[in-house]
Design a protein around this motif. Structure first.
Motif, PDB file in Angstrom:
ATOM      1  N   GLU A  80       0.821  -1.205   0.000  1.00 39.18           N
ATOM      2  CA  GLU A  80       0.000   0.000   0.000  1.00 39.18           C
ATOM      3  C   GLU A  80       0.860   1.263   0.000  1.00 39.18           C
ATOM      4  OE1 GLU A  80      -3.235   2.354   2.822  1.00 39.18           O
ATOM      5  OE2 GLU A  80      -1.692   1.075   3.699  1.00 39.18           O
ATOM      6  N   ARG A  82       4.066   1.815  -0.825  1.00 37.39           N
ATOM      7  CA  ARG A  82       5.335   1.717  -1.552  1.00 37.39           C
ATOM      8  C   ARG A  82       5.867   3.078  -1.998  1.00 37.39           C
ATOM      9  NH1 ARG A  82       3.342  -1.734  -6.784  1.00 37.39           N
ATOM     10  NH2 ARG A  82       2.512  -2.993  -5.090  1.00 37.39           N
ATOM     11  N   ARG A  83       4.983   3.986  -2.407  1.00 40.70           N
ATOM     12  CA  ARG A  83       5.430   5.318  -2.826  1.00 40.70           C
ATOM     13  C   ARG A  83       5.922   6.128  -1.624  1.00 40.70           C
ATOM     14  NH1 ARG A  83       3.010   6.993  -7.784  1.00 40.70           N
ATOM     15  NH2 ARG A  83       2.846   5.162  -9.138  1.00 40.70           N
ATOM     16  N   TYR A 108      -1.666   2.019  -2.804  1.00 41.03           N
ATOM     17  CA  TYR A 108      -2.011   0.842  -3.603  1.00 41.03           C
ATOM     18  C   TYR A 108      -2.861  -0.120  -2.795  1.00 41.03           C
ATOM     19  CZ  TYR A 108      -1.113  -3.523  -6.234  1.00 41.03           C
ATOM     20  OH  TYR A 108      -1.233  -4.694  -6.935  1.00 41.03           O
ATOM     21  N   TYR A 109      -3.954  -0.621  -3.412  1.00 41.35           N
ATOM     22  CA  TYR A 109      -4.847  -1.513  -2.681  1.00 41.35           C
ATOM     23  C   TYR A 109      -4.990  -2.901  -3.300  1.00 41.35           C
ATOM     24  CZ  TYR A 109      -6.311   1.380   1.143  1.00 41.35           C
ATOM     25  OH  TYR A 109      -6.320   2.087   2.321  1.00 41.35           O
ATOM     26  N   SER A 147      -4.129  -5.668  -7.065  1.00 42.67           N
ATOM     27  CA  SER A 147      -3.893  -5.797  -8.504  1.00 42.67           C
ATOM     28  C   SER A 147      -5.158  -5.576  -9.323  1.00 42.67           C
ATOM     29  CB  SER A 147      -3.319  -7.181  -8.819  1.00 42.67           C
ATOM     30  OG  SER A 147      -4.213  -8.199  -8.354  1.00 42.67           O
ATOM     31  N   HIS A 167      -9.367   1.122 -10.972  1.00 44.75           N
ATOM     32  CA  HIS A 167      -8.413   0.141 -11.474  1.00 44.75           C
ATOM     33  C   HIS A 167      -7.658   0.717 -12.665  1.00 44.75           C
ATOM     34  CE1 HIS A 167      -7.520  -3.889 -13.582  1.00 44.75           C
ATOM     35  NE2 HIS A 167      -6.613  -3.670 -12.653  1.00 44.75           N
ATOM     36  N   ASP A 204      -1.759  -0.544 -13.549  1.00 42.13           N
ATOM     37  CA  ASP A 204      -0.826  -0.869 -12.473  1.00 42.13           C
ATOM     38  C   ASP A 204      -1.553  -1.231 -11.178  1.00 42.13           C
ATOM     39  OD1 ASP A 204       1.706  -1.210 -11.393  1.00 42.13           O
ATOM     40  OD2 ASP A 204       1.827   0.862 -10.686  1.00 42.13           O
ATOM     41  N   GLY A 205      -2.852  -1.535 -11.249  1.00 44.66           N
ATOM     42  CA  GLY A 205      -3.590  -1.916 -10.059  1.00 44.66           C
ATOM     43  C   GLY A 205      -4.564  -0.852  -9.604  1.00 44.66           C
ATOM     44  N   TRP A 244      -5.488   2.164  -7.197  1.00 45.91           N
ATOM     45  CA  TRP A 244      -4.793   3.212  -6.447  1.00 45.91           C
ATOM     46  C   TRP A 244      -5.783   4.279  -5.994  1.00 45.91           C
ATOM     47  CZ3 TRP A 244       0.599   3.215  -5.697  1.00 45.91           C
ATOM     48  CH2 TRP A 244       1.309   2.252  -6.422  1.00 45.91           C
TER      49      TRP A 244
END
Length: 262
Positions: free
Chosen positions: A15, A17-18, A198-199, A201, A243, A246-247, A249
């Motif tokens: 979640e 990563r950024r 991020y939650y 894929s 969606h 890249d998944g 967000w």
């Protein structure tokens, strides 16, 4: 939905990563640093600190026994010898006095039930002149993920939020500055940081991830099965709309708060 969210713990590392990259830059670990990671979770930030503190060390503490066990296992797999993890409440744990040259936290300092005591205890563990670098959430109205979940699962209801011990308890920079000053910190700086979170894929993966969060249980109490099904469908529709290639967000905003131990 066939997956059981109880068996799918939420992946905070994915979640955030950024934000993880933002924290690495801000904490600027030196080769001789001795680092204290507060609310370390499964230890990603602690391990990164240990890799950079090649002549120093990193200690991660978290109140969750399961997360600490995972952190230990992952550090062993990585062959890191200068890292240590403890199941501990940083609010009251008897850290060695003036042991650490750097304190860090990735969204781990907002949940103290007594934040004055907690930051005072953390300050005691840091050496004079040591830095404290923490990421905390801004107000919930700036968190698209919180708004979406509340709207879909709570029918627009906003549950009462305690003044302390919640994800947004340090959202007001003035409150954070007061706490840190009282605990013995100076040169407090607050920087606005905006990154998506991020939650999953796809919509189904994000749905199961969200169902594993404690806040979703609080929002779905005393609701009949038909209403619950409608709420789940609203959430799935919203997740599908978010969606991307890249998944899934969501927008969010945080503060990087830095301070120096007096």
């Amino acid at each position: 939905m066939t997956a059981d969210p109880q068996n799918l713990p939420f992946d905070y590392d994915a979640e955030l990563r950024r934000y993880h990259q933002r924290l690495l830059t801000a904490m600027d670990v030196g080769p001789d640093d001795n680092v204290l990671d507060i609310g370390c979770g499964t230890g990603l930030t602690t391990r990164e600190a240990a890799r950079r503190a090649v002549s120093g060390s990193a200690v991660g503490v978290d109140i969750s026994a399961g997360m600490v066990a995972t952190a230990r296992r992952l550090s062993e797999q990585d062959g890191l010898r200068n890292v240590h993890f403890e199941q501990a409440d940083a609010q009251v744990h008897p850290f060695p006095a003036e042991r650490f040259s750097l304190g860090i936290s990735r969204f781990g300092t907002m949940f103290f039930t007594d934040p004055d005591a907690a930051f005072t205890n953390i300050a005691r563990a840091l050496r004079p002149g040591a830095r404290l670098v923490q990421l905390v959430w801004q107000d919930s109205r700036h968190q698209e993920w919180a708004t979406v979940i509340r709207h879909a699962l709570g029918d627009g209801r906003t549950p009462p939020v305690p003044a302390v011990g919640n994800a947004f308890s340090l959202a007001n920079p003035a409150d954070a500055e007061r706490l840190l000053t009282a605990a013995g910190f100076i040169d407090i700086q607050v920087t606005d940081v905006r990154e998506p979170v991020y939650y999953g894929s796809d919509a189904e993966a994000a749905f199961n991830a969200i169902r594993s969060l404690g806040m979703t249980q609080d929002l779905r109490t005393d609701v009949d099965p038909a209403q619950t099904e409608h709420a789940h469908q609203r959430l799935l529709d919203t997740l599908a709309a978010h969606h991307t290639a890249d998944g899934v967000w969501f927008d969010s905003r945080a503060w990087v708060i830095t301070a120096q131990r007096r």
